[in-house]
Design a protein around this motif. Structure first.
Motif, mmCIF file in Angstrom:
data_model
loop_
_atom_site.group_PDB
_atom_site.id
_atom_site.type_symbol
_atom_site.label_atom_id
_atom_site.label_comp_id
_atom_site.label_asym_id
_atom_site.label_seq_id
_atom_site.Cartn_x
_atom_site.Cartn_y
_atom_site.Cartn_z
ATOM 1 N N GLU A 1 59.185 127.129 63.545
ATOM 2 C CA GLU A 1 59.817 128.088 64.477
ATOM 3 C C GLU A 1 60.143 127.214 65.841
ATOM 4 O O GLU A 1 59.207 126.554 66.379
ATOM 5 N N PRO A 2 61.084 127.204 66.430
ATOM 6 C CA PRO A 2 61.583 126.503 67.565
ATOM 7 C C PRO A 2 60.728 126.738 68.828
ATOM 8 O O PRO A 2 60.656 128.102 69.183
ATOM 9 N N ILE B 1 67.061 128.423 55.239
ATOM 10 C CA ILE B 1 65.996 128.206 54.063
ATOM 11 C C ILE B 1 66.755 127.077 53.310
ATOM 12 O O ILE B 1 67.781 127.056 52.671
ATOM 13 N N CYS B 2 65.740 125.983 53.351
ATOM 14 C CA CYS B 2 65.973 124.787 52.628
ATOM 15 C C CYS B 2 65.344 124.925 51.208
ATOM 16 O O CYS B 2 64.636 124.881 51.005
ATOM 17 N N LEU B 3 66.415 124.306 50.156
ATOM 18 C CA LEU B 3 66.182 124.385 48.808
ATOM 19 C C LEU B 3 66.285 123.256 48.287
ATOM 20 O O LEU B 3 67.429 122.585 48.484
ATOM 21 N N GLY B 4 65.214 122.537 47.614
ATOM 22 C CA GLY B 4 65.129 121.311 47.102
ATOM 23 C C GLY B 4 65.860 121.240 45.615
ATOM 24 O O GLY B 4 66.341 122.289 45.243
ATOM 25 N N CYS C 1 66.541 117.449 55.114
ATOM 26 C CA CYS C 1 67.428 118.554 55.730
ATOM 27 C C CYS C 1 67.431 118.469 57.225
ATOM 28 O O CYS C 1 67.891 119.322 57.757
ATOM 29 N N GLY C 2 66.582 117.311 57.629
ATOM 30 C CA GLY C 2 66.655 117.088 59.264
ATOM 31 C C GLY C 2 66.221 118.170 59.965
ATOM 32 O O GLY C 2 66.646 118.558 60.946
ATOM 33 N N VAL C 3 64.896 118.612 59.639
ATOM 34 C CA VAL C 3 64.347 119.600 60.271
ATOM 35 C C VAL C 3 64.054 119.361 61.766
ATOM 36 O O VAL C 3 64.315 120.535 62.634
ATOM 37 N N TYR D 1 67.035 126.650 65.598
ATOM 38 C CA TYR D 1 66.761 127.095 64.261
ATOM 39 C C TYR D 1 65.435 127.366 63.865
ATOM 40 O O TYR D 1 64.430 126.585 63.820
ATOM 41 N N THR D 2 65.058 128.787 63.151
ATOM 42 C CA THR D 2 63.943 128.575 62.359
ATOM 43 C C THR D 2 64.242 128.081 61.010
ATOM 44 O O THR D 2 65.400 128.294 60.603
#
Length: 410
Positions: A138-139, A150-153, A166-168, A176-177
Motif C-alpha cells: 500500500e502506498p 493485481i499482478c499475476l505470474g 511488475c515494477g512494484v 497504486y496499491t
C-alpha cells in the motif's frame, strides 16, 4: 540480445536475473562474475554457482541488519532472493535441493521487504478449500481508496519475483496499491501443496478480488490486472469473466499456449496431433536427451500442469487458449509484445488483437530499445513506464469513465 552464453535458455535466464537491477534486485557485477564460473549448458554448475552467490549476498545482508544498516540490508536481501530464485530454476521437482533453495528465496525476500518504509501485509487469499499466499503493498503517502493492480505470474514465476518484474516500486511511487500472489501451478501452492495449474483463472482471481474489499486502500471501481508471461493468458481470461476488472495488461500476450509452444515447428506440430501417444512420448524423450531447454520445458510442464507424459501435456496445453473467449473482454486492454520473443512469437499477437473487441492498445518493443526479449527483461524501466502510463490514464476515473469500445492500436 546475447549476454554471455550460447545456450539460449541459459542466456535468457541470465538476462532475466540481471534485469531486476532496475528495482534493486540484482547488481550486474554479481551476475556477470557468477555466470563466468558456470559451465555452458551444465545445470549442476548453474545451481552451485548461483547458490554460492546467493549465500554470500545473504551473509552480507545479515551483517548489515545486525549493525542496523537497514537500507543496505534491504537491498542485499532482495538481491539474495533473486539469486536463490535463479539457483532453483533448473532443479527438477523431485530434486531434494529444490525445496530448501526455494525457502531461502522466499525468506530473503520477506526479510528485504520487511525493511521497506511501508512493509507489505502478508495475506492469505481464499481459494477453494485452502488459501493462496500473497503480499499487499500500500502506498505510504496515500490515504483512502485508490487504484489497485493485481499482478499475476506465469509458468515459472514466483509471487516474490513479481515485485521486480511488475515494477512494484514504480507502482507505489505512482500511488497504486499492489497485490502479488501465487496461484495454482505457481510458487508455494505448487511446491508445498501440489496445486497444479488450471485454465479457468477467473475462479482464482474472482475470490482474490472479493478478499480485497475490506482494505481501505482499494477502490473497487479501479482494479487492474497485469499478467506477466503465461499470466498474459491468465489475466485476459479473468477479465473475460469478471466484470469488476477495469483494465487488463497482457505483459506479454499469451493467448494460445499450444500454438505458441509449437510455433517454431510448423510441420511437426500437426503431425504430433495425429500420431499415437507412444510416438509423441518417444520424440519428447529424445529431445530431452539433446537439449537442456527441451528437458527443462518438459520437466517443468509435467510438474506445473500435473501430467505424466508428453502426449498428455500436448492435450492439456490446448485447453489454454483465449480463442472464442477474448471477445468477451469489455475492459480496456494493453497488449505488449517483443519482436525477439522466443517464447511467444510476435506473429500470434496480431491474431489476439483481431479477436479483441474491447478498447485495445498494442505496443511492440524493438530490438534497438533493448526490450525485444520476452517480457522486455532487457529494459524493464521502459516496459513498466509504458504499463503504468497506460494504467494512469485508463484507471483515472474507474470503469464508468473508461473509453468506449473500438480497438485503438499503436
Amino acid at each position: 540480445m546475447r549476454v554471455h552464453f550460447s545456450t539460449r535458455i541459459f542466456d535468457y535466464q541470465t538476462l532475466r536475473t540481471m534485469a531486476y537491477t532496475t528495482f534493486g534486485g540484482a547488481e550486474p557485477g554479481e551476475v556477470l562474475t557468477t555466470v563466468e564460473r558456470i559451465e555452458e549448458g551444465e545445470t549442476a554448475s548453474w545451481h552451485a554457482e548461483w547458490r554460492e552467490t546467493a549465500e554470500r549476498t545473504e551473509r552480507a545482508a545479515d551483517e548489515a541488519a545486525a549493525a542496523s544498516r537497514h537500507r543496505t540490508a534491504r537491498f542485499a536481501y532482495l538481491r539474495a532472493h533473486n539469486y536463490y530464485r535463479t539457483a532453483e530454476f533448473f532443479l527438477s521437482a523431485r530434486d531434494p535441493r529444490r525445496r530448501p533453495t526455494y525457502e531461502r528465496c522466499r525468506e530473503t525476500f520477506r526479510a528485504g521487504v520487511a525493511l521497506l518504509d511501508a512493509p507489505p501485509r502478508r495475506v492469505d487469499l481464499p481459494y477453494e478449500d485452502t488459501t493462496l499466499p500473497g503480499y499487499l503493498f500500500e502506498p505510504p503517502e496515500r490515504s483512502g481508496p485508490g487504484p489497485t493492480v493485481i499482478c499475476l505470474g506465469g509458468f515459472d514465476s514466483l509471487a516474490e519475483e513479481l515485485y521486480f518484474l511488475c515494477g512494484v516500486p514504480e507502482a507505489l511511487a505512482r500511488g497504486y496499491t499492489v497485490l502479488l500472489f501465487d496461484g495454482p501451478g505457481q510458487g508455494a501452492p505448487l511446491r508445498q501443496r501440489e496445486l497444479t495449474a488450471r485454465p479457468d483463472w477467473e475462479r482464482v482471481v474472482g475470490p482474490v478480488i472479493d478478499a480485497l474489499s475490506p482494505y481501505g486502500s482499494v477502490d473497487p471501481d479501479r482494479i487492474g490486472v497485469i499478467g506477466v508471461s503465461f499470466g498474459g493468458y491468465y489475466a485476459p481470461r479473468a477479465a473475460a469473466y469478471d466484470g469488476r476488472i477495469a483494465a487488463c495488461v497482457a505483459f506479454d500476450h499469451m493467448h494460445d499456449l499450444w500454438r505458441a509452444s509449437a510455433y517454431e515447428h510448423p510441420r511437426l506440430a500437426p503431425l504430433l496431433e495425429r500420431v499415437p501417444d507412444v510416438t509423441v512420448n518417444a520424440l519428447a524423450t529424445a529431445g530431452e536427451r539433446f537439449s537442456v531447454e527441451a528437458r527443462w520445458l518438459m520437466e517443468n510442464s509435467r510438474w506445473v500442469f500435473g501430467v505424466e507424459s508428453a502426449a498428455e501435456l500436448q492435450r492439456t496445453l490446448r485447453r489454454y487458449s483465449l480463442s472464442g473467449v477474448a471477445g468477451r473482454i469489455d475492459c480496456p486492454m494493453l497488449v505488449l509484445a517483443g519482436e525477439d520473443d522466443h517464447f511467444v512469437p510476435l506473429g500470434l499477437a496480431e491474431e489476439f488483437l483481431e479477436e479483441l473487441r474491447a478498447p485495445t492498445t498494442a505496443r511492440v518493443f524493438k530490438t534497438e530499445e533493448g526490450a525485444g526479449e520476452h517480457c522486455q527483461v532487457g529494459n524493464l524501466r521502459l516496459a513498466t513506464s509504458v504499463v503504468y502510463d497506460w494504467l494512469d490514464e485508463t484507471l483515472a476515473g474507474g470503469r464508468e469513465n473508461a473509453p468506449s469500445p473500438g480497438p485503438a492500436r499503436g
